[in-house]
Design a protein around this motif. Structure first.
Motif, short mmCIF file in Angstrom:
data_model
loop_
_atom_site.label_atom_id
_atom_site.label_comp_id
_atom_site.label_asym_id
_atom_site.label_seq_id
_atom_site.Cartn_x
_atom_site.Cartn_y
_atom_site.Cartn_z
N GLN A 61 5.39 6.23 9.45
CA GLN A 61 5.83 8.06 8.60
C GLN A 61 4.77 8.42 8.79
O GLN A 61 3.50 8.39 9.22
CB GLN A 61 5.79 7.58 7.35
CG GLN A 61 7.04 6.68 7.20
CD GLN A 61 8.61 7.64 7.17
OE1 GLN A 61 8.80 8.28 7.21
NE2 GLN A 61 9.51 6.71 8.19
N PRO A 62 4.74 10.36 9.16
CA PRO A 62 3.73 11.02 9.34
C PRO A 62 2.73 11.42 7.68
O PRO A 62 3.52 10.83 7.27
CB PRO A 62 4.43 12.28 9.79
CG PRO A 62 5.57 12.54 8.87
CD PRO A 62 6.11 10.75 9.07
N ARG A 63 1.76 12.23 7.74
CA ARG A 63 0.97 11.51 6.23
C ARG A 63 0.75 13.43 5.92
O ARG A 63 1.19 14.32 7.68
CB ARG A 63 -0.47 11.79 6.70
CG ARG A 63 -1.42 11.92 5.59
CD ARG A 63 -1.61 10.70 4.77
NE ARG A 63 -2.25 9.43 4.80
CZ ARG A 63 -2.87 8.92 4.39
NH1 ARG A 63 -4.08 10.13 4.51
NH2 ARG A 63 -3.39 7.75 5.21
N LEU A 64 1.78 13.48 5.29
CA LEU A 64 2.07 15.30 5.18
C LEU A 64 0.59 15.42 3.69
O LEU A 64 0.72 16.76 4.09
CB LEU A 64 3.92 15.32 4.29
CG LEU A 64 4.58 14.72 5.00
CD1 LEU A 64 6.18 14.89 4.20
CD2 LEU A 64 4.80 15.37 6.67
N GLY A 109 0.51 -1.30 0.10
CA GLY A 109 -0.05 0.28 -0.25
C GLY A 109 0.70 1.19 -0.11
O GLY A 109 -0.04 2.25 0.32
N VAL A 110 2.27 0.77 0.04
CA VAL A 110 3.09 2.23 -0.17
C VAL A 110 3.66 1.72 -1.71
O VAL A 110 4.77 1.13 -1.67
CB VAL A 110 3.91 2.63 1.29
CG1 VAL A 110 4.26 1.38 1.72
CG2 VAL A 110 4.15 4.07 0.86
N TYR A 111 4.34 3.43 -2.58
CA TYR A 111 4.75 2.67 -3.71
C TYR A 111 5.97 3.40 -3.08
O TYR A 111 6.69 4.43 -3.37
CB TYR A 111 4.08 4.05 -4.51
CG TYR A 111 4.62 3.56 -6.38
CD1 TYR A 111 3.98 2.34 -6.69
CD2 TYR A 111 6.01 4.38 -6.69
CE1 TYR A 111 4.79 2.48 -7.69
CE2 TYR A 111 6.26 3.72 -8.09
CZ TYR A 111 5.37 2.85 -8.81
OH TYR A 111 6.01 2.33 -10.03
N HIS A 112 6.90 2.63 -2.29
CA HIS A 112 8.56 2.57 -2.76
C HIS A 112 9.32 1.89 -2.81
O HIS A 112 9.73 0.94 -2.44
CB HIS A 112 8.29 3.09 -0.82
CG HIS A 112 9.37 3.62 -0.70
ND1 HIS A 112 11.08 3.75 -1.01
CD2 HIS A 112 9.77 5.05 0.60
CE1 HIS A 112 12.06 4.47 -0.13
NE2 HIS A 112 10.90 4.58 0.07
N LEU A 156 12.05 0.14 -1.39
CA LEU A 156 11.49 -0.09 0.46
C LEU A 156 11.58 -1.43 0.29
O LEU A 156 10.78 -2.86 0.43
CB LEU A 156 11.15 0.62 0.96
CG LEU A 156 11.85 1.63 1.95
CD1 LEU A 156 10.99 2.79 3.02
CD2 LEU A 156 12.98 1.14 1.97
N THR A 186 -6.99 3.49 5.86
CA THR A 186 -5.40 3.93 6.97
C THR A 186 -5.53 4.16 7.80
O THR A 186 -5.38 4.31 8.96
CB THR A 186 -3.66 3.82 5.74
OG1 THR A 186 -4.45 5.89 5.69
CG2 THR A 186 -4.48 3.59 4.79
N TYR A 246 6.09 -0.11 8.07
CA TYR A 246 7.12 1.31 7.50
C TYR A 246 5.96 2.00 7.18
O TYR A 246 6.48 3.08 7.94
CB TYR A 246 7.89 1.37 6.09
CG TYR A 246 8.79 2.17 5.92
CD1 TYR A 246 9.54 2.52 6.19
CD2 TYR A 246 7.24 2.65 4.48
CE1 TYR A 246 9.60 4.20 5.59
CE2 TYR A 246 7.91 3.65 3.75
CZ TYR A 246 9.37 4.36 4.39
OH TYR A 246 9.06 6.16 3.89
N ARG A 247 5.19 2.27 6.37
CA ARG A 247 4.15 2.83 6.92
C ARG A 247 4.10 3.86 7.60
O ARG A 247 3.42 4.97 7.78
CB ARG A 247 2.96 3.13 5.21
CG ARG A 247 2.70 2.18 5.57
CD ARG A 247 0.56 2.10 5.38
NE ARG A 247 0.05 3.94 6.06
CZ ARG A 247 -0.13 4.03 6.77
NH1 ARG A 247 -0.89 2.89 7.36
NH2 ARG A 247 -0.68 4.84 7.14
N PHE A 270 -1.04 -0.24 -7.52
CA PHE A 270 -0.06 0.09 -8.33
C PHE A 270 0.92 -1.00 -8.67
O PHE A 270 0.21 -2.01 -7.96
CB PHE A 270 0.74 0.43 -6.19
CG PHE A 270 0.20 1.31 -5.95
CD1 PHE A 270 0.30 2.99 -6.32
CD2 PHE A 270 0.72 2.47 -4.31
CE1 PHE A 270 0.22 4.15 -5.76
CE2 PHE A 270 0.49 2.91 -3.75
CZ PHE A 270 -0.17 3.96 -4.69
#
Lengths: 371, 158
Positions: free
Chosen positions: A88-91, A56-59, A62, A193, A84-85, A291
């Protein structure tokens, strides 16, 4: 269910980390090198796509690391990305992006042969023989590099546009599809999320849940619909893979600025038409997107989207139309967690089970002896 | 010159160590003051489903952002900002610096402009490769034209 605190396993647990690493590094070849993340991203790109989508995170970097450390276990790798996600803060949130702007690498339709912009098969195994390519067993670095050097010689790209029109737009212009409801267009989507799924859920919650679902789970439920526990009967209007530019407002000028791009697979299915005396007959639709390059997932999602719409509007007639059944059973991390928790000590509960069994057996033998 | 909305895309195609090294040299002795706290975290991507035009969240992506006020050695002042799909704040700061230098044509803007050209060339190479994949796999249905099957979108009414 009960658990009991246990002691004495710490050393063994530490040992599992060492042994797990031992197996990763114990290739019996003096020339063996550790996998680098670029190799994983490129040479195992479809595995990589699967993990990036389920995480669910396009990295990309990683996601490769997650595959490497989990030694290829997709569920564990996706779990590591989700972990990992969560740190992390949601910006920001992007504005609503339009897949019309996708830089397409593959585009097909099974509804029409002549779609606006044409069909381009891209990188696919759809038409390949499923036979092992023995020559790859001993592939030389020279041959490996040569492929990229010679592949596109004499290719003309003058008439290939930057973006392609959507097949659905053409069908809509013909009056064959339902009108778009502009009132729902501006509705804030459900954020899976941040909020738990409480049924009934909005369609945006269903789409968000399916987009990061485990591919096999999604396929299995969609397959039940395809085989007859449902009546979607889809035709793929368009399946496209490509790179979607990610746009955010420039902090100073406010103008939408490209901050990067994500690879996306998108599928639109046209299904059985609906309509009656009061409503104009139009095809029904299903939509899937995720993704990475995951075509089976996007198609399965589109089929289930259509099935769930039916289940949301009417009574579900089969499991694939039941939002609660589908959406609560397709997340790889949830289902893997429940499954693997059975490996944890259940000493108390099992002791209790044994006690009850013995008591029952005693009662049974007492009854038998009284007969 | 390439429009400002594409500067980040072009510059982020360059190797990140090259970008950071060049911008550090260009800004030697300058005063850099953050206008907002530089951050690294995630962005959430919203996409419009093309079936019903409803928005939903496709997933997250790494994001670093920076907004700087720059004062050069000769006292010229400018602002620059950048957001980039990366989790390295240093890269966002380097991009914000490039944004300031180029938008206000501060000393070294020609160098930044060259970097953008170089990044754009790299992006164009990638785009060209993608288009070549399409060209190489384009389906030619002209052989089926004689069959009389109305299977094109122009024939949907037939």
């Amino acid at each position: 269910m009960g658990y009991v605190a246990i002691k004495g396993g710490a050393q063994a647990i530490e040992g599992t980390k060492d042994v797990f690493e031992f197996l990763r590094t114990s290739q019996n070849d003096s020339h063996a090198l550790p996998l680098d993340v670029g190799t994983i991203e490129n040479q195992l790109r479809l595995l990589h796509s699967r993990v990036i989508s389920e995480g669910g995170v396009y990295h990309p970097t990683l996601a490769s690391l997650a595959i490497k450390q989990s030694q290829g276990d997709t569920l564990e790798a996706a779990f590591a990305l989700r972990a990992y996600r969560s740190t992390q803060p949601r910006l920001v949130e992007t504005p609503v992006l339009d897949s019309k702007n996708m830089r397409v690498t593959r585009r097909i339709s099974s509804a029409f042969k002549d779609i606006p912009g044409g069909q381009m098969l891209g990188a696919t195994t759809d038409y390949h023989l499923r036979l092992l390519r023995m020559e790859l067993l001993n592939e030389s670095p020279e041959n490996f590099r040569k492929v990229t050097e010679i592949l596109f010689e004499n290719s003309s790209i003058d008439d290939i546009p930057d973006t392609f029109p959507k097949v659905l737009d053409a069908l809509r212009a013909e009056g064959l599809l339902p009108e778009v409801n502009e009132t729902t267009d501006n509705k804030k989507p459900f954020d899976i999320t941040r909020e738990p799924l409480v049924f009934p859920v909005d369609r945006s919650a269903a789409l968000a849940t399916m987009t990061r679902a485990e591919q096999g789970s999604l396929l299995a439920i969609a397959y039940s619909n395809m085989r007859g526990y449902g009546d979607v009967h889809p035709t793929i209007a368009e399946l496209r893979v490509g790179y979607l530019p990610v746009l955010l407002p420039h902090p100073i000028t406010g103008e939408l600025t490209e901050v990067g791009e994500v690879e996306v697979t998108e599928c639109e299915v046209v299904a059985m038409y609906e309509g009656d005396n009061d409503n104009e007959a139009t095809f029904t639709l299903g939509y899937g997107a995720c993704f990475g390059n995951n075509e089976v997932k996007a198609i399965s999602m589109a089929i289930l989207d259509r099935a769930l719409q039916k289940g949301m509007n009417e009574e579900p007639a089969n499991p694939s139309e039941d939002p609660e059944f589908v959406l609560l059973h397709i997340d790889g991390i949830d289902s893997m967690g429940f499954c693997t928790h059975y490996k944890m000590p259940h000493y108390v509960t099992f002791q209790s089970d044994m006690d009850r069994l013995r008591t029952t057996q005693k009662k049974q033998s007492k009854k038998e002896s009284q007969l | 010159m390439l429009e400002r909305t594409l500067w980040v895309s072009a510059l982020s195609a360059l190797p990140s160590n090259e970008l950071i090294e060049i911008t550090s040299k260009l800004s030697e002795g300058w005063t850099l003051r953050p206008k907002s706290v530089p951050q690294a975290g995630l962005g959430m991507l919203q996409i419009k489903d093309s079936a019903f035009h409803q928005a939903f969240y496709l997933g997250e992506f790494p994001l670093a952002s920076a907004w700087l006020e720059v004062t050069t050695l000769d006292g010229r002042r400018a602002e620059g900002a950048a957001q980039v799909m990366d989790d390295c704040i240093e890269i966002a700061e380097a991009l914000a610096l490039c944004d300031a230098i180029l938008s206000a044509q501060l000393p070294g803007w020609e160098k930044v402009s060259m970097m953008i050209e170089k990044g754009l060339t790299l992006r164009n190479t990638i785009n060209k490769e993608r288009k070549m994949m399409l060209a190489r796999t384009r389906v030619d249905f002209s052989l089926l034209d004689d069959t009389g099957n109305g299977e094109g979108l122009n024939n949907v009414e037939s």
